[in-house]
Design a protein around this motif. Structure first.
Motif, PDB file in Angstrom:
ATOM      1  N   GLY A 283       0.803  -1.224   0.000  1.00 15.97           N
ATOM      2  CA  GLY A 283       0.000   0.000   0.000  1.00 15.97           C
ATOM      3  C   GLY A 283       0.834   1.272   0.000  1.00 15.97           C
ATOM      4  N   LEU A 284       2.155   1.130   0.213  1.00 22.55           N
ATOM      5  CA  LEU A 284       3.006   2.326   0.312  1.00 22.55           C
ATOM      6  C   LEU A 284       3.043   3.121  -0.993  1.00 22.55           C
ATOM      7  CD1 LEU A 284       5.041   4.152   1.750  1.00 22.55           C
ATOM      8  CD2 LEU A 284       6.824   2.518   1.129  1.00 22.55           C
ATOM      9  N   SER A 286       0.767   3.337  -3.313  1.00 20.54           N
ATOM     10  CA  SER A 286      -0.507   4.043  -3.452  1.00 20.54           C
ATOM     11  C   SER A 286      -0.596   5.193  -2.467  1.00 20.54           C
ATOM     12  CB  SER A 286      -1.667   3.072  -3.210  1.00 20.54           C
ATOM     13  OG  SER A 286      -1.604   2.014  -4.122  1.00 20.54           O
ATOM     14  N   ASP A 287      -0.061   4.977  -1.266  1.00 18.44           N
ATOM     15  CA  ASP A 287      -0.074   6.039  -0.263  1.00 18.44           C
ATOM     16  C   ASP A 287       0.753   7.231  -0.742  1.00 18.44           C
ATOM     17  OD1 ASP A 287      -0.580   7.299   2.229  1.00 18.44           O
ATOM     18  OD2 ASP A 287       1.352   6.607   2.972  1.00 18.44           O
ATOM     19  N   THR A 290      -1.287   8.955  -3.547  1.00 26.01           N
ATOM     20  CA  THR A 290      -2.487   9.668  -3.086  1.00 26.01           C
ATOM     21  C   THR A 290      -2.166  10.762  -2.081  1.00 26.01           C
ATOM     22  OG1 THR A 290      -2.926   8.005  -1.378  1.00 26.01           O
ATOM     23  CG2 THR A 290      -3.992   7.684  -3.513  1.00 26.01           C
ATOM     24  N   ALA A 291      -0.901  10.887  -1.693  1.00 25.82           N
ATOM     25  CA  ALA A 291      -0.502  12.037  -0.876  1.00 25.82           C
ATOM     26  C   ALA A 291      -0.494  13.313  -1.711  1.00 25.82           C
ATOM     27  CB  ALA A 291       0.876  11.810  -0.268  1.00 25.82           C
ATOM     28  N   VAL A 292      -0.456  13.168  -3.038  1.00 24.34           N
ATOM     29  CA  VAL A 292      -0.424  14.324  -3.932  1.00 24.34           C
ATOM     30  C   VAL A 292      -1.856  14.787  -4.206  1.00 24.34           C
ATOM     31  CG1 VAL A 292       0.322  15.176  -6.186  1.00 24.34           C
ATOM     32  CG2 VAL A 292       1.663  13.407  -5.013  1.00 24.34           C
ATOM     33  N   PRO A 293      -2.192  16.042  -3.860  1.00 27.04           N
ATOM     34  CA  PRO A 293      -3.549  16.540  -4.134  1.00 27.04           C
ATOM     35  C   PRO A 293      -3.869  16.432  -5.621  1.00 27.04           C
ATOM     36  CG  PRO A 293      -2.334  18.085  -2.727  1.00 27.04           C
ATOM     37  CD  PRO A 293      -1.344  17.051  -3.191  1.00 27.04           C
ATOM     38  N   GLY A 294      -5.078  16.010  -5.912  1.00 37.62           N
ATOM     39  CA  GLY A 294      -5.493  15.884  -7.309  1.00 37.62           C
ATOM     40  C   GLY A 294      -5.108  14.575  -7.957  1.00 37.62           C
ATOM     41  N   SER A 295      -4.510  13.656  -7.185  1.00 40.28           N
ATOM     42  CA  SER A 295      -4.060  12.388  -7.772  1.00 40.28           C
ATOM     43  C   SER A 295      -5.214  11.576  -8.348  1.00 40.28           C
ATOM     44  CB  SER A 295      -3.296  11.560  -6.739  1.00 40.28           C
ATOM     45  OG  SER A 295      -3.998  11.505  -5.518  1.00 40.28           O
ATOM     46  N   SER A 296      -6.434  11.825  -7.842  1.00 39.02           N
ATOM     47  CA  SER A 296      -7.572  11.025  -8.319  1.00 39.02           C
ATOM     48  C   SER A 296      -7.835  11.263  -9.803  1.00 39.02           C
ATOM     49  CB  SER A 296      -8.827  11.330  -7.497  1.00 39.02           C
ATOM     50  OG  SER A 296      -9.155  12.696  -7.596  1.00 39.02           O
ATOM     51  N   GLY A 301      -6.513   3.504  -8.602  1.00 39.10           N
ATOM     52  CA  GLY A 301      -6.442   2.669  -7.410  1.00 39.10           C
ATOM     53  C   GLY A 301      -5.742   1.380  -7.762  1.00 39.10           C
TER      54      GLY A 301
ATOM     55  N   GLY B 282      -6.130   5.801   0.572  1.00 32.83           N
ATOM     56  CA  GLY B 282      -5.264   5.502  -0.571  1.00 32.83           C
ATOM     57  C   GLY B 282      -4.105   4.554  -0.302  1.00 32.83           C
ATOM     58  N   GLY B 283      -4.260   3.605   0.618  1.00 36.65           N
ATOM     59  CA  GLY B 283      -3.182   2.639   0.844  1.00 36.65           C
ATOM     60  C   GLY B 283      -2.469   2.828   2.179  1.00 36.65           C
ATOM     61  N   ILE B 304      -7.511  -0.802  -3.209  1.00 33.22           N
ATOM     62  CA  ILE B 304      -7.483   0.655  -3.121  1.00 33.22           C
ATOM     63  C   ILE B 304      -8.476   1.156  -4.157  1.00 33.22           C
ATOM     64  CG2 ILE B 304      -6.063   2.719  -3.319  1.00 33.22           C
ATOM     65  CD1 ILE B 304      -3.710   0.655  -2.677  1.00 33.22           C
ATOM     66  N   TYR B 306      -9.853   3.794  -5.289  1.00 28.45           N
ATOM     67  CA  TYR B 306      -9.770   5.252  -5.308  1.00 28.45           C
ATOM     68  C   TYR B 306     -10.812   5.857  -6.236  1.00 28.45           C
ATOM     69  CZ  TYR B 306      -6.946   9.265  -3.915  1.00 28.45           C
ATOM     70  OH  TYR B 306      -6.498  10.422  -3.322  1.00 28.45           O
ATOM     71  N   ARG B 394      -4.546  17.335   4.210  1.00 32.68           N
ATOM     72  CA  ARG B 394      -4.731  16.058   3.516  1.00 32.68           C
ATOM     73  C   ARG B 394      -4.000  14.907   4.217  1.00 32.68           C
ATOM     74  NH1 ARG B 394      -6.124  14.752  -1.831  1.00 32.68           N
ATOM     75  NH2 ARG B 394      -5.088  12.894  -2.637  1.00 32.68           N
TER      76      ARG B 394
END
Lengths: 415, 415
Positions: A283-284, A286-287, A290-296, A301, B282-283, B304, B306, B394
């Protein structure tokens, strides 16, 4: 200019928090050519703060204090400096107004002690606090420069960068401003990078070349002083070109962004969607993404296929590939490639990355700790797996595996 | 006893590394009742190290220096202390022998400068280095205690804990050893915890009650001095019982382990398998779980999810629940519960947890930043979702959401 940093706060002294402010300030001062000669930590105690200021005055031209600007009776730094310099404390009206308005807006009564946060020394320049309430102080007295900053890093950092640093620079005589280019590298270690540039590093005078390393990523900063950006770039660009000539395949950015930020930016620009299958990194990866704003916008996923069951059931890796005599096993090139291909297809992504390996502490399937495979699959039909042998403990191996996956992802979407 | 910590090293002074050693030492000294009054950082420079020692001698009974014990010409701490105390440096034979043997075993020639690491002051006690080469020094001179420790934390920490701390304790007059109980809490914030215990905290004398807080978790340490463990427990246990009487539902451990360690331990003991569905985190939840060695025994993995596509395609949440006018949406109690139920069934887990919410910085589906739902489903048929309104940026919201999910998971498997 010789600087000294004094951090005020019993919670620092007793080890409840780490003094990361001192590191931030020392780096920031180095950037403008100011050397730090001593750092001190002292508790919330009038006589000991006074003693620290007295010692610092004897050996520094610039004294930066952090902490002790808040509203409570423990917040003493301004009072003590006022006493030491023989200056009264006065209200900084703009800060007071901002604070009063904020309390009114939130509909909560303003306790009187809050007004303390709007105080400054009568002969000082105020340093605005864009992310909090306590106003900072910059003052020159008998040849020594004093700066008081708040303790919380989220207030201290912007105040230092936006207001204290320019104030200090304005006091430096005849010194031209610094210009720099940051080059960020991936897929290459610190020592290999230094080895490739050792002649440049050893011969450096102007511009200077400073390598930086954090787990999984390395960077170098090229710096020069000049009277204008154009003049700086005439010295920086040839050096950058020389370095790019040797290591271009590893340079993912010429600005201070993370590899995951760069990958997400390139995916967004090309309208591609990413999916992942993570085994040993758990999961690291993905973590980090997803720490970056707007990654969605670009990250769909993925699956944390920590067990063989999930690799098989959710991602369709054949059981005969995972288990049994003669099978490649979960940690193998075959499984990594299969995971990437199936993730791409099942999750309808444009590009998919998989990670499977042994994070330790013990071996797995008779395979050694640190053995990791990264798989990549792209909608254009490209699919491959890369074998890595990583070193470190469980945490480090997870991080290095995730960063390596990002590196191969970056190479794939770049080409 | 009044202590002062001096960290020696230009790399600390310039901000290339953070002074985590000072925090570790301050905490360790507090544990044995020794207060730290000042911390200093100084570069690898003879006159400035001397100045720092001189200042410290005037205000401390115990001076602990870290760094500068290595083999290079920059490693000056022993030389300077020897000069200040007027003591010669002599070879500590056992350290020298260990070093010589090590170089022989590795088949590499020992450079002469390495011998510097076996030096100690002629009247000092050696502090063995179990994880490195440089021997430490403990010496008493004119009423002041001096301790020199190596700079690298992996050498400094064991030397301090195993050898320096007992040496200091042996110099403390008539002081009984400290005993403590650490209580770890989940699902309650620092201020709510303090509020519930405020009468005990304000009235504390012996045992003492010290709260600790890190993002997402809080702890309190109960401490007393006693001549034996039994005597200590007769004082600590009644206080623990009083606290448990008020907050038992939030106490997940009486030892210093993380919530994810406790959850994984309980899952392993009961033979249950866990699966997760992570949207806004997100993981991160999976990353926390897989940071624990041996987690693969109980953690199957997860999805995940997302994007809405993955919630629907991989985890079977109906599209009419996720999108369209009047739909509850991806961030809803219904979706959280459905994700948990379907994850349990599809991944054949005994317990499943889901997280869906708005991590920010912008709102989503018209729902505010910090709104998070945690879903729980158990093989016994239990299934529910919990609504949370979290604050922070976030990164903080992701962490708090993951820790809240672990808290509800802990409550579920405990009952």
């Amino acid at each position: 200019m010789r600087a000294e940093i004094i951090a005020v706060g019993t919670e620092l002294l007793m080890g409840q928090i780490v003094n990361t402010n001192a590191q931030y300030l020392a780096k920031g001062l180095a950037d403008i050519g100011v050397g730090v000669y001593f750092q001190t930590v002292v508790g919330d105690n009038v006589s000991r703060i006074k003693e620290s200021l007295h010692i610092a005055k004897g050996r520094a031209d610039l004294i930066i204090c952090t902490g002790g600007l808040g509203p409570t009776q423990d917040d003493l730094t301004k009072d003590v400096l006022g006493e030491v310099l023989g200056q009264k404390l006065v209200i900084h009206e703009p800060s007071m107004n901002t604070m009063t308005e904020m309390f009114q807006r939130r509909g909560i009564p303003m306790v009187e002690s809050n007004a303390r946060q709007a105080l400054m020394l009568e002969q000082s320049d105020p340093l605005p606090n864009d992310t909090g309430l306590a106003v900072g102080v910059a003052v020159m007295h008998e040849g020594t420069h004093y700066i008081l900053l708040p303790g919380p890093p989220k207030e201290m950092k912007p105040m230092f960068d936006r207001y204290a640093k320019p104030w200090i620079e304005s006091k430096l005589d005849h010194v031209q401003p610094l210009y720099s280019i940051m080059l960020k590298f991936a897929g290459i270690g610190e020592s290999a990078l230094e080895h490739a540039l050792i002649d440049l590093i050893e011969a450096q005078t102007d511009p200077t070349i400073a390598p930086y390393a954090k787990e999984g990523e390395v960077a170098i900063r090229l710096t020069t002083r000049a009277s204008s950006p154009d003049e700086a770039m005439t010295r920086l660009r040839p050096l950058e070109a020389e370095i790019r000539g040797r290591l271009d395949e590893h340079i993912y950015a010429a600005e201070d962004i993370t590899l995951e930020q760069q990958v997400l930016r390139m995916l967004a620009e090309s309208g591609q969607k990413l999916a992942v299958a993570e085994s040993c990194t758990g999961g690291l990866l993905s973590d980090l993404l997803t720490a970056v704003p707007g990654s969605s916008q670009s990250f769909l996923g993925g699956v944390i296929c920590y067990s063989s069951t999930l690799k098989h059931k959710l991602l369709g890796v054949p059981m005969e590939m995972l288990e049994g005599p003669g099978a490649p096993g979960a940690v193998s090139e075959e499984t990594a490639a299969e995971l990437a291909r199936n993730t791409l297809r099942l999750l309808e992504a444009d590009v998919a990355v998989s990670i499977t390996g042994v994070a330790g502490p013990g071996e797995s399937e008779g395979k050694p700790v640190g053995l990791v495979y990264v798989g990549l699959a792209h909608r254009n039909g490209q699919a491959f797996a890369v074998k890595l042998q990583l070193s470190g403990n469980r945490e480090t191996i997870k991080l290095r595996a995730a960063k390596s996956a990002l590196y191969h992802l970056w190479k794939t979407i770049k080409s």
